[in-house]
Scaffold this motif. Sequence first.
Motif, PDB file in Angstrom:
ATOM      1  N   VAL A  67       0.977  -1.020  -0.077  1.00  0.00           N
ATOM      2  CA  VAL A  67      -0.041  -0.241   0.519  1.00  0.00           C
ATOM      3  C   VAL A  67       1.023   1.594  -0.216  1.00  0.00           C
ATOM      4  N   LYS A  68       0.235   2.317  -0.915  1.00  0.00           N
ATOM      5  CA  LYS A  68       1.260   3.536  -0.831  1.00  0.00           C
ATOM      6  C   LYS A  68       0.703   4.732  -0.349  1.00  0.00           C
ATOM      7  N   PHE A  69       0.774   5.036   0.735  1.00  0.00           N
ATOM      8  CA  PHE A  69       0.065   6.099   1.076  1.00  0.00           C
ATOM      9  C   PHE A  69       0.535   7.142   1.113  1.00  0.00           C
ATOM     10  N   THR A  70      -0.251   8.507   0.884  1.00  0.00           N
ATOM     11  CA  THR A  70       0.027  10.152   0.812  1.00  0.00           C
ATOM     12  C   THR A  70      -1.145  10.775   1.677  1.00  0.00           C
ATOM     13  N   TYR A  71      -0.220  12.248   1.579  1.00  0.00           N
ATOM     14  CA  TYR A  71      -1.199  12.510   2.538  1.00  0.00           C
ATOM     15  C   TYR A  71      -1.402  14.229   1.766  1.00  0.00           C
ATOM     16  N   CYS A  72      -2.610  14.203   1.299  1.00  0.00           N
ATOM     17  CA  CYS A  72      -2.520  15.466  -0.392  1.00  0.00           C
ATOM     18  C   CYS A  72      -1.631  14.861  -1.221  1.00  0.00           C
ATOM     19  N   LEU A  73      -1.231  13.671  -1.448  1.00  0.00           N
ATOM     20  CA  LEU A  73      -0.900  13.402  -2.502  1.00  0.00           C
ATOM     21  C   LEU A  73       0.725  13.685  -2.147  1.00  0.00           C
ATOM     22  N   LYS A  74       0.785  13.903  -1.165  1.00  0.00           N
ATOM     23  CA  LYS A  74       1.967  14.287  -0.860  1.00  0.00           C
ATOM     24  C   LYS A  74       2.646  13.419   0.196  1.00  0.00           C
ATOM     25  N   ASP A  75       4.260  13.644   0.934  1.00  0.00           N
ATOM     26  CA  ASP A  75       4.838  13.005   1.666  1.00  0.00           C
ATOM     27  C   ASP A  75       4.791  11.547   1.687  1.00  0.00           C
ATOM     28  N   PRO A  76       5.083  11.026   1.130  1.00  0.00           N
ATOM     29  CA  PRO A  76       4.468   9.325  -0.134  1.00  0.00           C
ATOM     30  C   PRO A  76       5.290   8.019   1.169  1.00  0.00           C
ATOM     31  N   PHE A  77       4.560   7.195   1.956  1.00  0.00           N
ATOM     32  CA  PHE A  77       5.519   6.019   2.439  1.00  0.00           C
ATOM     33  C   PHE A  77       4.759   4.309   1.893  1.00  0.00           C
ATOM     34  N   LEU A  78       5.525   3.143   1.923  1.00  0.00           N
ATOM     35  CA  LEU A  78       5.226   2.681   2.319  1.00  0.00           C
ATOM     36  C   LEU A  78       4.963   1.083   3.219  1.00  0.00           C
ATOM     37  N   PHE A 135       2.261  -1.096 -10.419  1.00  0.00           N
ATOM     38  CA  PHE A 135       1.231  -1.795 -10.241  1.00  0.00           C
ATOM     39  C   PHE A 135       0.494  -2.707  -9.607  1.00  0.00           C
ATOM     40  N   GLN A 136       1.894  -3.108  -8.570  1.00  0.00           N
ATOM     41  CA  GLN A 136       1.447  -4.613  -7.176  1.00  0.00           C
ATOM     42  C   GLN A 136       1.183  -3.531  -6.079  1.00  0.00           C
ATOM     43  N   LEU A 137       1.024  -2.251  -6.243  1.00  0.00           N
ATOM     44  CA  LEU A 137       0.521  -0.997  -4.996  1.00  0.00           C
ATOM     45  C   LEU A 137      -0.944  -0.593  -5.212  1.00  0.00           C
ATOM     46  N   ILE A 138      -1.357  -0.512  -3.801  1.00  0.00           N
ATOM     47  CA  ILE A 138      -2.611   0.555  -4.053  1.00  0.00           C
ATOM     48  C   ILE A 138      -2.231   1.411  -3.729  1.00  0.00           C
ATOM     49  N   PHE A 188      -4.591  10.409   2.122  1.00  0.00           N
ATOM     50  CA  PHE A 188      -5.486  10.649   3.181  1.00  0.00           C
ATOM     51  C   PHE A 188      -5.576  12.707   2.857  1.00  0.00           C
ATOM     52  N   GLY A 189      -6.268  13.145   3.407  1.00  0.00           N
ATOM     53  CA  GLY A 189      -6.323  14.907   4.049  1.00  0.00           C
ATOM     54  C   GLY A 189      -7.372  15.366   2.849  1.00  0.00           C
ATOM     55  N   LYS A 190      -7.334  15.065   1.979  1.00  0.00           N
ATOM     56  CA  LYS A 190      -8.104  15.168   0.339  1.00  0.00           C
ATOM     57  C   LYS A 190      -9.879  15.679   0.895  1.00  0.00           C
ATOM     58  N   ILE A 191     -10.187  14.827   1.038  1.00  0.00           N
ATOM     59  CA  ILE A 191     -11.253  14.167   0.935  1.00  0.00           C
ATOM     60  C   ILE A 191     -11.767  14.230   2.479  1.00  0.00           C
ATOM     61  N   PRO A 192     -12.986  14.736   2.735  1.00  0.00           N
ATOM     62  CA  PRO A 192     -13.710  14.782   4.169  1.00  0.00           C
ATOM     63  C   PRO A 192     -14.035  13.176   4.155  1.00  0.00           C
ATOM     64  N   ASN A 193     -14.338  13.432   6.065  1.00  0.00           N
ATOM     65  CA  ASN A 193     -14.525  12.094   6.083  1.00  0.00           C
ATOM     66  C   ASN A 193     -13.654  10.994   5.094  1.00  0.00           C
ATOM     67  N   GLY A 194     -12.580  10.494   4.982  1.00  0.00           N
ATOM     68  CA  GLY A 194     -12.462   9.549   3.502  1.00  0.00           C
ATOM     69  C   GLY A 194     -11.543   9.713   3.180  1.00  0.00           C
ATOM     70  N   TYR A 195     -10.680   9.062   1.904  1.00  0.00           N
ATOM     71  CA  TYR A 195      -9.988   8.708   1.641  1.00  0.00           C
ATOM     72  C   TYR A 195     -10.146   8.959  -0.438  1.00  0.00           C
ATOM     73  N   GLY A 196      -9.188   8.916  -1.088  1.00  0.00           N
ATOM     74  CA  GLY A 196      -8.673   8.840  -2.175  1.00  0.00           C
ATOM     75  C   GLY A 196      -7.895   7.394  -2.873  1.00  0.00           C
ATOM     76  N   TRP A 197      -8.441   7.140  -3.592  1.00  0.00           N
ATOM     77  CA  TRP A 197      -7.650   5.647  -4.271  1.00  0.00           C
ATOM     78  C   TRP A 197      -7.993   5.404  -5.531  1.00  0.00           C
ATOM     79  N   ILE A 198      -6.533   4.409  -5.325  1.00  0.00           N
ATOM     80  CA  ILE A 198      -6.268   4.315  -7.262  1.00  0.00           C
ATOM     81  C   ILE A 198      -6.151   2.782  -7.533  1.00  0.00           C
ATOM     82  N   PHE A 199      -6.364   2.321  -7.602  1.00  0.00           N
ATOM     83  CA  PHE A 199      -6.685   0.784  -7.358  1.00  0.00           C
ATOM     84  C   PHE A 199      -5.929   0.156  -9.012  1.00  0.00           C
ATOM     85  N   PRO A 200      -4.787  -0.583  -9.224  1.00  0.00           N
ATOM     86  CA  PRO A 200      -4.163  -0.894 -10.617  1.00  0.00           C
ATOM     87  C   PRO A 200      -4.608  -2.759 -11.428  1.00  0.00           C
TER      88      PRO A 200
END
Length: 400
Positions: A71-82, A189-192, A196-208
């Motif tokens: 899983v790749k996590f980002t905060y407002c599409l920045k500062d990623p960690f896996l 490709f094998q990460l989802i 977090f941070g952009k969507i109120p009470n939720g999150y955005g996601w990208i699934f390849p």
Amino acid sequence: MNFDYDVVVVGAGPGGSTAARSCAQAGLKTLLIEKERLPRYKPCGGCLSIKAARLLGFDLNAVVENTVYGVKFTYCLKDPFLIQSNEPMAFLVMRDRFDQFLTNKALEEGAGLLEGERVTRVRDRGDGVEVELASGERLYCASLIGADGVESVVAKSLSLSVPQGKGNGMGLESEIPFEWAIDFPKKEFQLIHLDFGKIPNGYGWIFPKREGLSIGIGGMSREGEKVNPRKYFVDFLRGLNYLDGRKVERIIGQSLPSFYDERQRVSVGRFLLVGDAGHMMDPLQGEGIYYAIRSGMLAAEAIIQSKQKGILPADLYQTLVHTHILEDLKWALYLSRVVFRFTKLAYRTLQHNPGLGDLYLRVLEGKGTYQDFMEKVKERMKDLLKGRLSEKMKRVMQRD
């Protein structure tokens, strides 16, 4: 009453098809009713957790689009960690093919299928259930399973809908072909990707997936709060540099069921609600496939037991669901309140505590509980701020 079927199941999603398969396996005359013609597109990320795949117990290779190892996590599409694993963490599927696959499994066990037919109302006739179809036809059965989604006709017929003030959420999704995704990183490709941070009470996601990216957002609404989910989705898409500002033509919305209380009713008399119809969705991840499959199996178990004992299935089912699903979702709800109220702090806590990532993987695998994870998160967050937020966190967790 002369029964046409022992069990009628409304809705051929993962919960309904699993319930129908389990009932048919037990020798019950079972009919599965689906309002659409299969296969039909379903707006859903299609992330199948390892614990859900294990629960099904058969080979899913025919419908798996991709295997997830991190899983790749980002905060407002920045500062990623896996967070990564050497073993599969999840499988990605397209719901049209996956739901058709599970429905075929039910048919192989002897269940019947009525597709392209909508149920308009269900009634308790005392000694059985009357099912009214849009065509005017009426069917009669001993027990009925409502697996017809968040806007469940069955739930509305029984006044088991969500109480006022416990509003649903909203999700938006689009399928992006890889030829539109300029320079999408092959190493991902094998990460989802969860942001977090952009969507109120939720999150955005990208699934390849095999032919492209399933991209979406989801969030739960708060009482009295009005949001424009399309605005947040468009903004999220614009932040993905590999889309190069391309305008997405097809955006599909869906309601998200809000789990709200471990005491919520999911059954009455001869009627049982499974999956989204019973508002059994992880309020943190938005994951519903596992709970649909699990509740479908529990519904079949309750009906089988009720026939053996000569009693109605509702109380048996309510007890099973509370023990195996609702109690754990209660802790997921507590955690979601903390995460979405203190999103940046929660993000930093997970980022700087690798052990929490390992514990989270255990939850996804079904080897750990949300209660265990919640306690660890609270400890780490209080450590970071030396207890300054402990009272605020407590009030957020206890909010009705």
